[in-house]
Design an enzyme around this catalytic site. Structure first.
Site, PDB file in Angstrom:
ATOM      1  N   HIS A  66       0.870  -1.128  -0.032  1.00 50.45           N
ATOM      2  CA  HIS A  66       0.051   0.077   0.059  1.00 50.45           C
ATOM      3  C   HIS A  66       0.828   1.298  -0.066  1.00 50.45           C
ATOM      4  CE1 HIS A  66      -3.823  -2.225   0.404  1.00 50.45           C
ATOM      5  NE2 HIS A  66      -3.083  -2.861   1.355  1.00 50.45           N
ATOM      6  N   ASN A  69     -10.347  -3.052   2.084  1.00 49.65           N
ATOM      7  CA  ASN A  69     -10.106  -3.201   0.667  1.00 49.65           C
ATOM      8  C   ASN A  69     -11.325  -2.727  -0.304  1.00 49.65           C
ATOM      9  OD1 ASN A  69      -7.221  -3.609   0.601  1.00 49.65           O
ATOM     10  ND2 ASN A  69      -7.561  -5.774   0.872  1.00 49.65           N
ATOM     11  N   TYR A 125       0.251  -4.611  11.857  1.00 52.82           N
ATOM     12  CA  TYR A 125       0.017  -2.977  11.507  1.00 52.82           C
ATOM     13  C   TYR A 125       0.720  -1.993  12.353  1.00 52.82           C
ATOM     14  CZ  TYR A 125      -2.823  -3.714   7.318  1.00 52.82           C
ATOM     15  OH  TYR A 125      -3.343  -4.175   6.263  1.00 52.82           O
TER      16      TYR A 125
END
Ligand code: NDP
Length: 491
Positions: free
Chosen positions: A55, A128, A338
């Site tokens: 990303h 997404n 993350y």
């Protein structure tokens, strides 16, 4: 006219000249005592931070989430507590596999991440534009991403790597079918949906809970590029979707998404025909119709891309009371990954950056670390204390839940048919044009892989639907008898 600001060094003293380095005479060597020059050059060398490993290319905007329907009997999340309630948010859209300078029109899933700045902390939804994913166990993620990026020897994209992994991972076929439909090349970020994909838990004040999936449906309508249009756009304007989002907001054409949820009682999940936490599958609308919840509006552009978009950092584990994780293995892996990625990319105190900071002050006993911007007193720095420090609030706890199975490396235990849902998509949902484009997009890409890989992947298409496999085989000039033979290995 606004008063002009005085140019200063980064330590705040006035700069007298920003065009001429200090030299010993003319032309003269440059003197190291030119502190302004030295600082300017040194800081320039440090302007880049590590690129996101996935990303990396993205665009962002500010806006709000508004509740339009009362679903507060399912969740005690305060930002969802009443109709009309608006909460500020920041959204970052992205491609997945490309580097920071790659083209927005690449065939790729699109990231659709948001940070909702609620009164009980930040709630992040890291979604997404597709409702499913390629794999259902986080163990496979680094391998999968390696195959979508550059070959480590040639440093070029490698169709063999790309299709080798997918053809050995049949659970990917649902997502592959969506990716190679024209939904794999959305026209802009405004013209695509966002899906949580993952299942989450909602719980209320009474301790009752439900499983939930989110759908953000574009009010602009779905619009996609064909393969040919995407190819042209990649060359013409690699930043077209970034530009489109920015320009639309500047024009006052604020993009809107209608937010819907599917809600499943936990008792249903136990007896459902597949594992509802498996992210390679959707919950059929016929069984779990969507319920309207709210809308998302984007109405403000960032003024500093680096500060707001590049430094934004989301985590699917940032929950608020009333919302929690499900046992979805991919979600569990992401809850670790993350925060870990952000600590590496931005540093241990990345949550203090304005774009990431909750709107209400943070009170805890974490202290110090690189680049700390302390908002609270340094003392006390331990718990329990008798100094009036912040106290945990047990009323905000997630209701306890039972976990009784044996620990081990378990595949999903429900019968796994990876082919039913892509078959429904191919056979019942897609139009003739959708199918034509799907086959053309696949053939155009898969033809660059080795023959044995083409055969293995085409056998998976055949297992989904004989027509699907036969058409790809024809496009690739493969022997259909070989394809059929290989397809027999899949239950
Ligand atoms: P439905 O017929 O109720 O739903 C089909 C959904 O597919 C539509 O509502 C639309 O969702 C989406 N869709 C429409 N055209 C396309 C396309 N060309 N490519 C991808 N998605 C498209 O049936 P089911 O709920 O039983 O689902 C059937 C299949 O549809 C699934 O197996 C899955 O492949 C796909 N699908 C299902 C979704 C779900 O959450 N149930 C969501 C998206 C796709 P939307 O309005 O979200 O665009």
């Amino acid at each position: 006219m606004a008063k002009k600001k005085r140019y200063t060094t980064s330590f705040g003293s006035p700069v007298d000249d920003d065009q001429n380095s200090v030299t010993a005479g003319d032309p003269g060597p440059v003197l190291l005592q030119d502190v302004h020059l030295v600082q300017k050059l040194a800081h320039f060398n440090r302007e880049r931070i590590p690129e996101r490993v996935v990303h990396a290319k993205g665009a962002g905007a500010f806006g709000y989430f508004e509740v339009t329907h009362d679903l507060s009997k399912y969740t005690k999340a305060k930002f969802l507590s009443k109709v009309g309630k608006k909460t500020d948010l920041f959204v970052r859209f992205s491609t997945v596999g490309g580097e920071k300078g790659s083209a927005d029109a690449e065939r790729d899933p699109r990231g659709f991440a948001m940070k909702i700045y609620t009164e009980e902390g930040n709630y992040d939804l890291v979604m997404n534009n597709t409702p499913v994913f390629f794999i259902r166990d986080p163990m496979k993620f680094p391998d999968f991403i390696h195959t979508q990026k550059r070959n480590p020897a040639t440093n070029t994209k490698d169709p063999d790597m790309f299709w080798d992994f997918l053809s050995l991972t049949p659970e990917s076929i649902h997502q592959v079918t969506i990716l190679f439909s024209d939904r794999g090349t959305p026209k802009t970020y405004r013209h695509m949906n966002g899906y949580s994909g993952h299942t989450y838990k909602w719980y209320n004040d009474k301790g009752e809970y439900w499983w939930v999936k989110y759908h953000f449906k574009t009010a602009q309508g779905i619009q996609n590029f064909t393969r040919q249009e995407a190819e042209i756009m990649k060359g013409k304007d690699p930043d077209h979707a970034t530009r489109d989002l920015y320009d639309a907001i500047e024009r006052g054409e604020y993009p809107v998404w209608n937010v819907e949820v599917q809600i499943m009682p936990p008792k249903d999940a136990e007896k459902y025909r597949f594992n509802i936490f498996d992210i390679t599958k959707v919950w059929p609308h016929g069984d779990y119709p969507v319920k309207p919840l709210g809308r998302m509006v984007l109405n403000r552009n960032p003024t500093n891309y680096f500060a707001d978009v590049e430094q934004s950092a989301f985590c699917p584990g940032n929950f608020v009371p009333g919302i929690a994780a499900s046992p979805d293995k991919m979600l569990q892996g992401r809850i670790f990954s993350y925060h870990d990625a952000h600590r590496y990319r931005l540093g241990a105190n990345y949550e203090q950056l304005p774009i990431n900071a909750p709107k209400d002050p943070v009170h805890n006993y974490q202290r110090d670390g690189f680049m700390r911007r302390e908002e609270t007193s340094g003392h006390p720095n331990y718990w329990p204390n008798s100094m009036g420090g912040p106290e945990p609030d047990p009323t905000t706890a997630e209701p306890q839940f039972e976990v009784t199975r044996k620990a081990g490396r378990h595949p999903y235990s429900h019968p796994n048919d990876d082919f039913i849902q892509p078959r429904a998509l191919y056979e019942k949902v897609m139009t003739d044009t959708d199918r034509d484009h799907l086959i053309g997009n696949i053939v155009d890409h898969l033809r660059n892989a080795k023959k044995e890989i083409q055969l293995r992947q085409t056998a998976i298409f055949y297992r989904v639907h004989p027509e699907y496999g036969t058409r790809v085989a024809k496009g690739l000039k493969l022997d259909i008898t070989e394809v059929k033979g290989l397809a027999k290995q899949y239950k």
